[in-house]
Design a protein around this motif. Structure first.
Motif, PDB file in Angstrom:
ATOM      1  N   ARG A  73       6.551  35.334  25.060  1.00 64.72           N
ATOM      2  CA  ARG A  73       7.846  34.888  25.010  1.00 64.72           C
ATOM      3  C   ARG A  73       7.633  33.400  25.499  1.00 64.72           C
ATOM      4  O   ARG A  73       7.199  33.219  26.679  1.00 64.72           O
ATOM      5  CB  ARG A  73       8.812  35.670  26.193  1.00 64.72           C
ATOM      6  N   GLU A  74       8.527  32.299  24.851  1.00 59.85           N
ATOM      7  CA  GLU A  74       8.447  30.948  25.335  1.00 59.85           C
ATOM      8  C   GLU A  74       9.848  30.544  25.523  1.00 59.85           C
ATOM      9  O   GLU A  74      10.567  30.893  24.794  1.00 59.85           O
ATOM     10  CB  GLU A  74       7.799  30.247  24.286  1.00 59.85           C
ATOM     11  N   GLY A  75      10.428  30.256  26.502  1.00 59.25           N
ATOM     12  CA  GLY A  75      11.746  30.003  27.135  1.00 59.25           C
ATOM     13  C   GLY A  75      11.750  29.178  28.343  1.00 59.25           C
ATOM     14  O   GLY A  75      10.738  28.610  29.061  1.00 59.25           O
ATOM     15  N   VAL A  76      12.905  29.607  28.999  1.00 59.72           N
ATOM     16  CA  VAL A  76      13.198  29.058  30.291  1.00 59.72           C
ATOM     17  C   VAL A  76      13.226  29.983  31.507  1.00 59.72           C
ATOM     18  O   VAL A  76      13.643  30.988  31.160  1.00 59.72           O
ATOM     19  CB  VAL A  76      14.518  28.284  30.220  1.00 59.72           C
ATOM     20  N   SER A  77      12.781  29.653  32.510  1.00 62.35           N
ATOM     21  CA  SER A  77      12.569  30.675  33.686  1.00 62.35           C
ATOM     22  C   SER A  77      13.359  30.293  34.762  1.00 62.35           C
ATOM     23  O   SER A  77      13.276  28.900  35.179  1.00 62.35           O
ATOM     24  CB  SER A  77      11.108  30.660  33.994  1.00 62.35           C
ATOM     25  N   LEU A  78      14.312  31.076  35.191  1.00 63.05           N
ATOM     26  CA  LEU A  78      15.093  30.821  36.536  1.00 63.05           C
ATOM     27  C   LEU A  78      14.793  31.940  37.577  1.00 63.05           C
ATOM     28  O   LEU A  78      14.887  33.063  37.244  1.00 63.05           O
ATOM     29  CB  LEU A  78      16.558  30.823  36.151  1.00 63.05           C
ATOM     30  N   ALA A  79      13.994  31.401  38.681  1.00 62.65           N
ATOM     31  CA  ALA A  79      13.680  32.585  39.710  1.00 62.65           C
ATOM     32  C   ALA A  79      12.583  33.433  39.050  1.00 62.65           C
ATOM     33  O   ALA A  79      12.934  34.786  39.364  1.00 62.65           O
ATOM     34  CB  ALA A  79      14.727  33.077  40.382  1.00 62.65           C
ATOM     35  N   SER A  80      11.848  33.467  38.268  1.00 66.07           N
ATOM     36  CA  SER A  80      10.834  34.120  37.522  1.00 66.07           C
ATOM     37  C   SER A  80      11.125  35.118  36.809  1.00 66.07           C
ATOM     38  O   SER A  80      10.661  36.086  36.170  1.00 66.07           O
ATOM     39  CB  SER A  80      10.031  34.798  38.580  1.00 66.07           C
ATOM     40  N   ILE A  81      12.537  34.750  36.188  1.00 62.74           N
ATOM     41  CA  ILE A  81      12.922  35.767  34.768  1.00 62.74           C
ATOM     42  C   ILE A  81      12.970  34.710  33.897  1.00 62.74           C
ATOM     43  O   ILE A  81      13.741  33.768  33.865  1.00 62.74           O
ATOM     44  CB  ILE A  81      14.429  36.142  35.201  1.00 62.74           C
ATOM     45  N   THR A  82      12.354  35.145  32.575  1.00 62.67           N
ATOM     46  CA  THR A  82      12.348  34.267  31.619  1.00 62.67           C
ATOM     47  C   THR A  82      13.411  34.547  30.562  1.00 62.67           C
ATOM     48  O   THR A  82      13.300  35.588  30.263  1.00 62.67           O
ATOM     49  CB  THR A  82      10.811  34.332  30.949  1.00 62.67           C
ATOM     50  N   PHE A  83      14.141  33.433  30.102  1.00 63.69           N
ATOM     51  CA  PHE A  83      15.007  33.622  29.038  1.00 63.69           C
ATOM     52  C   PHE A  83      14.301  33.074  27.715  1.00 63.69           C
ATOM     53  O   PHE A  83      14.299  32.137  27.816  1.00 63.69           O
ATOM     54  CB  PHE A  83      16.140  33.220  29.304  1.00 63.69           C
TER      55      PHE A  83
END
Length: 161
Positions: free
Chosen positions: A67-77
């Motif tokens: 998964r390649e994406g954006v992580s906010l507080a270690s949760i990857t979207f």
């Protein structure tokens, strides 16, 4: 039991100026909240959100997905994609230039940085890291290569004719 889920931050999502501005906004909101402002309460988390948001790549070796994406507080979207296999990791030396202009002058700064990539079996290359120092970049890539059981290649001294 070996870990099969490996996640790596590849860079900050927000630029330096945005992060600094949001931390100033957070400090202002803190004092305004203590004064009784309800609107400032909504702006209070801005500094934390900009500081802890990164580009991230996650490899799940058990299910062979990434998964390649954006992580906010270690949760990857981001969309989970099939991982066909890992060919190798490699380090490249890249030259970057930045031009700064004002009304009276212009300056161009040139610098070399070391970028680490991973090449998947379906010819997709993913950017993993960027460092100013070759030794630090190699050390981090060696750890990633060890985690993913992949070969590491140093392409920094290649000559093109």
């Amino acid at each position: 039991m070996k870990a099969t889920l490996h996640s790596y931050n590849t860079g900050p999502y927000f630029g330096t100026a945005a992060r600094v501005f949001c931390w100033i906004l957070t400090v202002w909101a803190l004092f305004s909240v203590l004064d009784g402002s309800l609107f400032a309460f909504l702006l209070f988390p801005a500094g934390f959100i900009t500081q802890f948001t990164h580009y991230r790549v996650t490899f799940d070796l058990d299910h062979m997905t990434y998964r390649e994406g954006v992580s906010l507080a270690s949760i990857t979207f981001g969309k989970k994609l099939p991982l066909p296999g890992i060919d190798f990791l490699f380090l490249k030396k890249n030259r970057y230039s930045q031009t700064i202009e004002s009304r009276a002058s212009m300056a161009t700064f040139k610098r070399e940085k070391f970028d680490g990539y991973i090449k998947l079996s379906n010819n997709i290359k993913l950017h993993l890291l960027q460092k100013d120092n070759k030794e630090k970049a190699l050390k981090e890539l060696e750890q990633i290569a060890q985690d993913l059981h992949a070969e590491l290649r140093d392409l920094t001294e290649m000559k093109y004719y």
